[in-house]
Design an enzyme around this catalytic site. Sequence first.
Site, PDB file in Angstrom:
ATOM      1  N   ASN A  28     -13.415  11.989 -25.677  1.00 13.89           N
ATOM      2  CA  ASN A  28     -13.952  13.351 -25.731  1.00 13.89           C
ATOM      3  C   ASN A  28     -13.265  14.107 -26.862  1.00 13.89           C
ATOM      4  O   ASN A  28     -12.691  15.174 -26.674  1.00 13.89           O
ATOM      5  CB  ASN A  28     -13.777  14.071 -24.392  1.00 13.89           C
ATOM      6  CG  ASN A  28     -14.596  15.333 -24.306  1.00 13.89           C
ATOM      7  OD1 ASN A  28     -14.135  16.361 -23.831  1.00 13.89           O
ATOM      8  ND2 ASN A  28     -15.828  15.297 -24.780  1.00 13.89           N
ATOM      9  N   HIS A  30     -12.009  16.025 -30.293  1.00 14.80           N
ATOM     10  CA  HIS A  30     -12.246  17.311 -30.944  1.00 14.80           C
ATOM     11  C   HIS A  30     -11.383  17.366 -32.197  1.00 14.80           C
ATOM     12  O   HIS A  30     -10.713  16.377 -32.558  1.00 14.80           O
ATOM     13  CB  HIS A  30     -11.944  18.468 -29.991  1.00 14.80           C
ATOM     14  CG  HIS A  30     -10.601  18.382 -29.321  1.00 14.80           C
ATOM     15  ND1 HIS A  30      -9.419  18.496 -29.995  1.00 14.80           N
ATOM     16  CD2 HIS A  30     -10.276  18.198 -28.012  1.00 14.80           C
ATOM     17  CE1 HIS A  30      -8.402  18.388 -29.162  1.00 14.80           C
ATOM     18  NE2 HIS A  30      -8.895  18.195 -27.950  1.00 14.80           N
ATOM     19  N   HIS A  33      -7.760  16.027 -32.123  1.00 14.93           N
ATOM     20  CA  HIS A  33      -7.587  14.577 -32.242  1.00 14.93           C
ATOM     21  C   HIS A  33      -7.760  14.120 -33.694  1.00 14.93           C
ATOM     22  O   HIS A  33      -7.008  13.279 -34.189  1.00 14.93           O
ATOM     23  CB  HIS A  33      -8.612  13.837 -31.377  1.00 14.93           C
ATOM     24  CG  HIS A  33      -8.481  14.096 -29.914  1.00 14.93           C
ATOM     25  ND1 HIS A  33      -9.379  14.875 -29.227  1.00 14.93           N
ATOM     26  CD2 HIS A  33      -7.570  13.678 -28.997  1.00 14.93           C
ATOM     27  CE1 HIS A  33      -9.041  14.922 -27.951  1.00 14.93           C
ATOM     28  NE2 HIS A  33      -7.949  14.207 -27.778  1.00 14.93           N
ATOM     29  N   GLY A 143       0.455  14.703 -30.219  1.00 11.52           N
ATOM     30  CA  GLY A 143       0.356  16.121 -30.507  1.00 11.52           C
ATOM     31  C   GLY A 143       1.386  16.948 -29.763  1.00 11.52           C
ATOM     32  O   GLY A 143       1.763  16.640 -28.631  1.00 11.52           O
ATOM     33  N   LYS A 145       0.802  19.759 -28.569  1.00  8.72           N
ATOM     34  CA  LYS A 145       0.137  20.502 -27.502  1.00  8.72           C
ATOM     35  C   LYS A 145       0.613  20.015 -26.134  1.00  8.72           C
ATOM     36  O   LYS A 145       0.814  20.804 -25.224  1.00  8.72           O
ATOM     37  CB  LYS A 145      -1.375  20.356 -27.650  1.00  8.72           C
ATOM     38  CG  LYS A 145      -2.174  21.312 -26.772  1.00  8.72           C
ATOM     39  CD  LYS A 145      -2.801  20.553 -25.646  1.00  8.72           C
ATOM     40  CE  LYS A 145      -3.601  21.494 -24.756  1.00  8.72           C
ATOM     41  NZ  LYS A 145      -4.104  20.781 -23.568  1.00  8.72           N
ATOM     42  N   SER A 181      -8.571  21.529 -26.482  1.00  3.30           N
ATOM     43  CA  SER A 181      -8.380  20.611 -25.364  1.00  3.30           C
ATOM     44  C   SER A 181      -9.746  20.155 -24.874  1.00  3.30           C
ATOM     45  O   SER A 181     -10.702  20.935 -24.848  1.00  3.30           O
ATOM     46  CB  SER A 181      -7.626  21.304 -24.226  1.00  3.30           C
ATOM     47  OG  SER A 181      -7.656  20.515 -23.053  1.00  3.30           O
ATOM     48  N   SER A 182      -9.826  18.904 -24.461  1.00  2.00           N
ATOM     49  CA  SER A 182     -11.074  18.400 -23.891  1.00  2.00           C
ATOM     50  C   SER A 182     -11.458  19.171 -22.645  1.00  2.00           C
ATOM     51  O   SER A 182     -12.647  19.339 -22.342  1.00  2.00           O
ATOM     52  CB  SER A 182     -10.933  16.908 -23.559  1.00  2.00           C
ATOM     53  OG  SER A 182     -10.712  16.157 -24.740  1.00  2.00           O
ATOM     54  N   ARG A 183     -10.471  19.680 -21.914  1.00  2.00           N
ATOM     55  CA  ARG A 183     -10.764  20.412 -20.683  1.00  2.00           C
ATOM     56  C   ARG A 183     -11.286  21.819 -20.947  1.00  2.00           C
ATOM     57  O   ARG A 183     -11.745  22.481 -20.013  1.00  2.00           O
ATOM     58  CB  ARG A 183      -9.534  20.438 -19.786  1.00  2.00           C
ATOM     59  CG  ARG A 183      -9.204  19.068 -19.179  1.00  2.00           C
ATOM     60  CD  ARG A 183      -8.088  19.139 -18.155  1.00  2.00           C
ATOM     61  NE  ARG A 183      -7.956  17.889 -17.421  1.00  2.00           N
ATOM     62  CZ  ARG A 183      -7.083  16.926 -17.727  1.00  2.00           C
ATOM     63  NH1 ARG A 183      -6.286  17.076 -18.764  1.00  2.00           N
ATOM     64  NH2 ARG A 183      -7.026  15.828 -16.996  1.00  2.00           N
TER      65      ARG A 183
END
Length: 266
Positions: A28, A30, A33, A143, A145, A181-183
């Site tokens: 997923n 973005h 990544h 990362g 993050k 974030s994917s979330r």
Amino acid sequence: MRVLSDIASLRAAVRAAGPVVFVPTMGNLHEGHLSLARLARCHGGAVAVSIFVNRLQFLPGEDFERYPRTFERDCAMLEAEGVELLFAPDESVLYPEPQTYMVRPPPNANELEGLFRPGFFHGVATVVLKLLNCVQPVAAVFGKKDYQQLTIVRGMVRQLDLPLKIIAGETARERDGLAMSSRNNYLSATERAEAPRLYRTLLEVKAGNISGENAVAALAAAGWKPDYIEIRRRQDLAPPDGTGRELVVLGAARLGTTRLIDNVEL
């Protein structure tokens, strides 16, 4: 880009490609990544990326089943970046039998994220070690993050004498400051407009305008369900030693049903 789904083919491809710099992901993808893949490219050699949603790091009731899986889109994005190798194993490849051997991270894995997601870093450390053994890169990119994850992986690589370098990538952000974030895809339109508050709150703590305790209260007053906002040492995420140097403020809070994490280095 070669897409590989078994370990033997992966290792053969890595041998043929020469030195490889590795970026593990759960898919997923973005811009965050992709920025890690670009950073990997800067460190020379071929770039290998993995896509694997790791069941071991999801607690009961978390979003393993509904975690976004966008494989075809992810492949197109990675190919456009010039990634040479994509390792996309099925669960039966990485876990052909019950994973009874687990990496036990240090005690600080039970704080911050580990306090609210017990056992999470056992799953993270175990799958990272397996992936590093599969790919055998000269370096791997993680990362900032996920700051606590980065710290734990660095320590594992150092203490287990793994022959690779860990490279830290800066957090990629949306224009309004929200950490990518994917979330974020779980957020409603109203929640998405509210979500940058977490980053702004961390900046307030960094500036010394509010304490971590008051920051938690401010988020709660705005309708969030905060887990923590704390200042720690960057090196090992221990509490500050009073010198005021090399610190990071980390936060996690739930907005609606979506749990967001972020951090800002001081």
